[in-house]
Design a protein around this motif. Structure first.
Motif, PDB file in Angstrom:
ATOM      1  N   GLY A  67      -3.118   9.469  -4.332  1.00  0.00           N
ATOM      2  CA  GLY A  67      -2.202  10.308  -5.565  1.00  0.00           C
ATOM      3  C   GLY A  67      -1.052   9.612  -6.215  1.00  0.00           C
ATOM      4  N   ALA A  68      -1.190   8.057  -6.090  1.00  0.00           N
ATOM      5  CA  ALA A  68      -0.219   7.377  -6.644  1.00  0.00           C
ATOM      6  C   ALA A  68      -0.213   7.220  -7.967  1.00  0.00           C
ATOM      7  N   ASP A  69       0.469   7.390  -8.982  1.00  0.00           N
ATOM      8  CA  ASP A  69       0.385   7.166 -10.532  1.00  0.00           C
ATOM      9  C   ASP A  69       0.623   5.720 -10.956  1.00  0.00           C
ATOM     10  N   ARG A  70       1.970   5.332 -10.302  1.00  0.00           N
ATOM     11  CA  ARG A  70       2.423   4.044 -10.476  1.00  0.00           C
ATOM     12  C   ARG A  70       3.016   3.151  -9.275  1.00  0.00           C
ATOM     13  N   VAL A  71       2.919   2.105  -8.943  1.00  0.00           N
ATOM     14  CA  VAL A  71       3.316   1.558  -7.840  1.00  0.00           C
ATOM     15  C   VAL A  71       4.117   0.317  -8.218  1.00  0.00           C
ATOM     16  N   LEU A  72       5.174   0.064  -7.463  1.00  0.00           N
ATOM     17  CA  LEU A  72       5.888  -0.964  -7.680  1.00  0.00           C
ATOM     18  C   LEU A  72       5.900  -1.892  -6.119  1.00  0.00           C
ATOM     19  N   LEU A  73       5.099  -2.937  -6.422  1.00  0.00           N
ATOM     20  CA  LEU A  73       4.966  -3.749  -4.987  1.00  0.00           C
ATOM     21  C   LEU A  73       6.210  -4.990  -5.069  1.00  0.00           C
ATOM     22  N   ILE A  74       6.876  -4.630  -4.268  1.00  0.00           N
ATOM     23  CA  ILE A  74       8.092  -5.656  -3.871  1.00  0.00           C
ATOM     24  C   ILE A  74       7.604  -6.703  -3.063  1.00  0.00           C
ATOM     25  N   SER A  75       7.527  -7.808  -3.286  1.00  0.00           N
ATOM     26  CA  SER A  75       7.036  -8.859  -2.474  1.00  0.00           C
ATOM     27  C   SER A  75       7.322  -8.836  -1.181  1.00  0.00           C
ATOM     28  N   GLY A  76       6.284  -9.398  -0.283  1.00  0.00           N
ATOM     29  CA  GLY A  76       6.623  -9.267   1.127  1.00  0.00           C
ATOM     30  C   GLY A  76       7.523 -10.181   1.547  1.00  0.00           C
ATOM     31  N   SER A  77       8.394 -10.179   2.870  1.00  0.00           N
ATOM     32  CA  SER A  77       9.245 -11.220   3.140  1.00  0.00           C
ATOM     33  C   SER A  77       8.551 -12.409   3.997  1.00  0.00           C
ATOM     34  N   GLU A  78       7.517 -12.242   4.379  1.00  0.00           N
ATOM     35  CA  GLU A  78       6.896 -12.957   5.524  1.00  0.00           C
ATOM     36  C   GLU A  78       6.208 -14.049   4.581  1.00  0.00           C
ATOM     37  N   VAL A  79       6.927 -15.284   4.294  1.00  0.00           N
ATOM     38  CA  VAL A  79       6.222 -16.289   3.465  1.00  0.00           C
ATOM     39  C   VAL A  79       5.217 -16.967   4.133  1.00  0.00           C
ATOM     40  N   GLY A  80       4.132 -17.218   3.543  1.00  0.00           N
ATOM     41  CA  GLY A  80       2.747 -17.737   3.985  1.00  0.00           C
ATOM     42  C   GLY A  80       1.853 -16.588   4.315  1.00  0.00           C
ATOM     43  N   GLN A  81       2.271 -15.474   4.584  1.00  0.00           N
ATOM     44  CA  GLN A  81       1.275 -14.292   4.803  1.00  0.00           C
ATOM     45  C   GLN A  81       1.256 -13.514   3.483  1.00  0.00           C
ATOM     46  N   ARG A  82       1.942 -13.701   2.415  1.00  0.00           N
ATOM     47  CA  ARG A  82       2.294 -12.927   1.494  1.00  0.00           C
ATOM     48  C   ARG A  82       1.032 -12.661   0.619  1.00  0.00           C
ATOM     49  N   LEU A  83       0.240 -13.966   0.266  1.00  0.00           N
ATOM     50  CA  LEU A  83      -0.892 -13.553  -0.511  1.00  0.00           C
ATOM     51  C   LEU A  83      -1.880 -12.395   0.154  1.00  0.00           C
ATOM     52  N   PRO A  84      -2.335 -12.811   1.267  1.00  0.00           N
ATOM     53  CA  PRO A  84      -3.368 -11.784   1.768  1.00  0.00           C
ATOM     54  C   PRO A  84      -2.600 -10.284   1.878  1.00  0.00           C
ATOM     55  N   GLN A  85      -1.443 -10.359   2.190  1.00  0.00           N
ATOM     56  CA  GLN A  85      -0.895  -8.982   2.394  1.00  0.00           C
ATOM     57  C   GLN A  85      -0.773  -8.218   0.820  1.00  0.00           C
ATOM     58  N   HIS A  86      -0.200  -9.170  -0.201  1.00  0.00           N
ATOM     59  CA  HIS A  86      -0.286  -8.501  -1.430  1.00  0.00           C
ATOM     60  C   HIS A  86      -1.875  -8.023  -1.926  1.00  0.00           C
ATOM     61  N   ARG A  87      -2.745  -9.021  -1.518  1.00  0.00           N
ATOM     62  CA  ARG A  87      -4.132  -8.719  -2.223  1.00  0.00           C
ATOM     63  C   ARG A  87      -4.451  -7.325  -1.433  1.00  0.00           C
ATOM     64  N   ASN A  88      -4.108  -7.019  -0.088  1.00  0.00           N
ATOM     65  CA  ASN A  88      -4.503  -5.699   0.182  1.00  0.00           C
ATOM     66  C   ASN A  88      -3.766  -4.589  -0.492  1.00  0.00           C
ATOM     67  N   VAL A  89      -2.545  -4.947  -0.966  1.00  0.00           N
ATOM     68  CA  VAL A  89      -1.767  -3.923  -1.772  1.00  0.00           C
ATOM     69  C   VAL A  89      -2.570  -3.652  -3.341  1.00  0.00           C
ATOM     70  N   ILE A  90      -3.097  -4.709  -3.626  1.00  0.00           N
ATOM     71  CA  ILE A  90      -3.558  -4.685  -4.974  1.00  0.00           C
ATOM     72  C   ILE A  90      -4.750  -4.013  -4.870  1.00  0.00           C
ATOM     73  N   GLU A  91      -5.739  -4.165  -3.771  1.00  0.00           N
ATOM     74  CA  GLU A  91      -7.013  -3.576  -3.803  1.00  0.00           C
ATOM     75  C   GLU A  91      -6.691  -2.343  -3.533  1.00  0.00           C
ATOM     76  N   ALA A  92      -5.835  -1.682  -2.760  1.00  0.00           N
ATOM     77  CA  ALA A  92      -5.543  -0.230  -2.422  1.00  0.00           C
ATOM     78  C   ALA A  92      -5.174   0.439  -3.680  1.00  0.00           C
ATOM     79  N   ALA A  93      -4.277  -0.173  -4.591  1.00  0.00           N
ATOM     80  CA  ALA A  93      -3.797   0.075  -5.791  1.00  0.00           C
ATOM     81  C   ALA A  93      -5.022   0.284  -6.685  1.00  0.00           C
ATOM     82  N   LYS A  94      -5.928  -0.519  -6.596  1.00  0.00           N
ATOM     83  CA  LYS A  94      -7.129  -0.343  -7.651  1.00  0.00           C
ATOM     84  C   LYS A  94      -7.865   1.014  -7.146  1.00  0.00           C
ATOM     85  N   ALA A  95      -8.010   1.057  -5.983  1.00  0.00           N
ATOM     86  CA  ALA A  95      -8.835   2.042  -5.343  1.00  0.00           C
ATOM     87  C   ALA A  95      -8.354   3.345  -5.434  1.00  0.00           C
TER      88      ALA A  95
END
Ligand SMILES: NC(=O)c1ccc[n+]([C@@H]2O[C@H](COP(=O)([O-])OP(=O)(O)OC[C@H]3O[C@@H](n4cnc5c(N)ncnc54)[C@H](OP(=O)(O)O)[C@@H]3O)[C@@H](O)[C@H]2O)c1
Length: 282
Positions: A67-95
């Protein structure tokens, strides 16, 4: 309109939720995400909807973005893990079919040589590749990175760094958060905002701290390896110290410098000055 803020249990995210409410967004239009149950309860007390979710959990993210219209993704704080984590967020936002994905990136993400910029640039690239309508909030340093050390500066009478005469466009978390809330509410935010306050060198930082605390505080510029040794000696884990020193070198190259115009445009006023931030922290 359902506005989802990830990392809402963090310091920046909490400010964003407060800014959205202060701007008149009804609390039931705001969804605050994080992992920390206690801080989620604190956000729920503001009347917003809260959902516990980990960036590493694609199914949880899908449910959180329902039901989300707009999402603010605040970057994760686990340096080195952030890209796969952020990819999950991007895919969920797209879906979820969101109409805007805002992302808190780093200043000059596309050209910066700072280690921390690598995951931000890769996340920006993944967002562009997703085809989602987006806005990149490229935040420079937090002023709190410095004001959090006032006691140490006062005790030793010095600010240590490896930034030479480089200038940093630091701004407070509260200002970045207010800017993020504004961008989230604009009908069509710009694709990229380079965000930061009035720039200062670490020598100017030392002078300002000295004036506010009424103490002698000077800037000591150290070679990178010496600064790393000092930070490790003070108890910082070596990889963290290396990231901080690398950022100082980037600061010296001007990579954390941005014009204050984008932040002022979103705030509709000048950013909080260094002197005011130091006074407030003192
Ligand atoms: N510009 C700068 O100077 C600067 C400095 C430091 C950091 N940063 C970046 O800015 C971001 C926000 O800053 P901040 O001061 O608000 O940091 P913070 O107080 O440490 O908050 C980090 C937030 O990210 C959430 N988070 C981290 N990993 C997560 C995961 N795997 N799944 C779900 N949520 C996760 C945390 O959730 P929980 O606490 O609930 O687990 C928390 O809400 C940081 O994460 C970092 O990337 C920028």
């Amino acid at each position: 309109m359902s506005l989802v803020v990830t990392g809402a249990t963090g310091q920046l995210g909490h400010h964003v939720v407060s800014s959205l409410l202060a701007k008149g967004v009804p609390a039931d239009h705001v969804v605050a995400l994080g992992r920390d149950e206690e801080r989620l309860a604190g956000l729920a007390a503001l009347g917003v909807t809260t959902r516990r979710v980990d960036y590493a959990d694609p199914e949880g993210l899908a449910a959180a973005f329902d039901g989300a219209d707009r999402v603010l993704l605040i970057s994760g704080s686990e340096v080195g893990q952030r890209l796969p984590q952020h990819r999950n967020v991007i895919e969920a936002a797209k879906a979820a079919g969101v109409s805007l994905l805002a992302y808190t990136s780093i200043a000059n993400a596309d050209t910066s040589g700072i280690i921390l910029a690598v995951e931000h640039k890769a996340t920006e690239d993944a967002i562009v590749a997703s085809g989602l309508s987006h806005t990149f909030l490229r935040n420079s340093w937090y002023t709190e990175n410095y004001t959090g050390q006032l006691a140490t500066y006062a005790e030793h009478g010095t600010v240590l760094g490896a930034a030479g005469e480089g200038r940093v466009s630091a701004a407070t978390r509260a200002d970045y958060a207010e800017a993020a809330a504004t961008a989230l509410l604009l009908e069509q935010p710009k694709p990229v905002y380079e965000l930061g306050g009035s720039a200062f060198s670490l020598k100017e930082l030392a002078t300002t701290v000295g004036e506010v605390l009424d103490k002698d505080v000077t800037y000591t510029d150290l070679p990178a390896d010496e600064l790393t040794k000092v930070l490790v000696g003070a108890g910082l884990p070596e990889p963290y110290a290396a990231v901080l020193v690398d950022a100082d070198l980037g600061l010296g190259r001007g990579e954390l410098y941005v014009e204050p115009t984008d932040l002022e445009e979103l705030l509709g006023r000048p950013a909080t000055t260094l002197a005011d931030a130091v006074r407030a922290a003192a």
